[in-house]
Design a protein around this motif. Structure first.
Motif, PDB file in Angstrom:
ATOM      1  N   GLY A  25      34.310  38.011  33.676  1.00  0.00           N
ATOM      2  CA  GLY A  25      35.590  37.571  33.142  1.00  0.00           C
ATOM      3  C   GLY A  25      35.593  36.170  32.572  1.00  0.00           C
ATOM      4  N   HIS A  30      40.593  42.652  31.224  1.00  0.00           N
ATOM      5  CA  HIS A  30      39.867  41.693  32.047  1.00  0.00           C
ATOM      6  C   HIS A  30      39.421  42.418  33.320  1.00  0.00           C
ATOM      7  N   ALA A  51      39.533  41.641  36.320  1.00  0.00           N
ATOM      8  CA  ALA A  51      40.492  41.517  37.419  1.00  0.00           C
ATOM      9  C   ALA A  51      41.689  42.443  37.240  1.00  0.00           C
TER      10      ALA A  51
END
Length: 348
Positions: A259, A203, A205
């Motif tokens: 995302g 992802h 993040a």
């Protein structure tokens, strides 16, 4: 779109050209072939040197043969040109490669191992400095009699190297020693037996990773702790609708830059699956599937803008591109380029 070129790998043993170079139309995403090189046998996966690497552009290719090798190619001109000669990886049938800390790493499917090769200043690979042999097996008597490393990649923090093994139903987390060029095993995450994990993607993040299974059309959602180097499975999602005729062999997983969604390429079904991700990145749900534009999509790639998907359809011999709906994430076919035995696409 910042990319101006694409590099396409193909299986020379199946009639492919080797490595094809294509110009990318920034407005439409269309590919136009500009050159090709058959200097590397079966270059099934490619990687480009990072910006901190050699001054000239260097493309790296695995040679997915029983002997196993990697090659460095100068792509500053038209057709790719070998820099030196291919270097053995001390492993059989490498299927994937990645760069980390001035080293090149290969996942060797046939021998179930991961090799590390230091890079020279001119971009060439030196002899392997370390080979980590996986151990174990799985319940599938045809595909899991022993380890089959299928992917190797660094995590977003750059602290760890992860290797995905289809034969042992597991992901290994290692630390790369830049001084010795060796991988040191830190931990191993066991996944559900018989699922055959093939590839994973992080992802944006950085706190989650998604492991795509090949022997079962499912995706494993994992938490990723970069401080501890721990990968923890927390859920699964289907990547093919219930009732889809088998076999379905997923090949690649791609996460959108924002995302919000995820795509997989599904061979057999010959489709691209669209999954939504919740705001935490911890829940994935299948929302749609669309035809991949050909047969047997071995690879799926986002362009640098995140607005288009490219499927390398191995058996139909083409690379098909799709415009991605910004609201739904559903791809719409926009065109294709004939590339016999296509295996992967990357952008520069």
């Amino acid at each position: 779109m910042s990319a101006v070129r694409a590099f396409i790998g193909s299986f020379t043993s199946a009639g492919g050209c080797g490595i094809v170079t294509a110009a990318v139309d920034g407005r439409t995403g269309a590919l136009t072939e500009t050159g090709a090189s058959d200097a590397v046998a079966d270059p099934s996966f490619l990687a480009l040197a990072a910006s901190s690497g050699p001054a000239r552009p260097v493309l790296y290719a695995v040679s997915e043969t029983s002997e196993g090798a990697v090659a460095a190619l100068d792509v500053s001109g038209g057709a790719p040109r070998l820099i030196g000669v291919p270097v053995p990886v001390c492993g059989a049938a490498p299927t994937h490669l990645a760069l980390a800390s001035d080293h090149l790493m290969t996942a060797n499917y046939g021998s179930g191992s991961v090799s590390v090769l230091p890079l020279r200043p001119d971009g060439r690979a030196s002899a392997a400095s370390g080979v980590m042999h996986h151990e174990g097996a799985g319940p599938d008597p045809d595909r899991q009699r022993g380890p089959h490393a299928h992917q190797v990649l660094p995590d977003p923090s750059g602290r760890w190297v992860l290797s995905v093994d289809l034969g042992t139903d597991s992901v290994r987390i290692c630390a790369l020693d830049p001084g010795t060029g060796e991988l040191n095993l830190h931990s191993e995450t066991a996944l559900r037996p018989g699922t055959g994990p093939r590839h994973l993607a992080f992802h944006p993040a950085g706190a989650h990773a998604y492991v795509l299974n090949e022997l079962e059309p499912t995706l494993v959602v994992c938490r990723w702790d970069a401080d501890a180097g721990v990968l923890e499975p927390v859920g699964e999602a289907a990547v093919a609708p219930q009732g889809t005729p088998r076999p379905v062999y997923p090949s690649e997983v791609v996460v959108s830059p924002d995302g919000r969604r995820l795509w997989t390429a599904n061979r057999g079904q010959d489709a691209i699956a669209v999954l939504s991700l919740d705001e935490t990145g911890e829940r994935a749900e299948l929302v749609a599937t669309v035809p991949c534009g050909g047969r047997w999509p071995r690879d799926l790639t986002l362009d640098p803008s995140g607005r288009r998907l490219y499927a390398a359809n191995e058996h139909s011999g083409d690379v098909t591109w799709f415009d991605v709906d910004p609201q739904t994430g559903v791809p719409r076919r926009a065109g294709s380029l004939d590339v016999p035995a296509a295996s992967c696409v990357i952008f520069a």
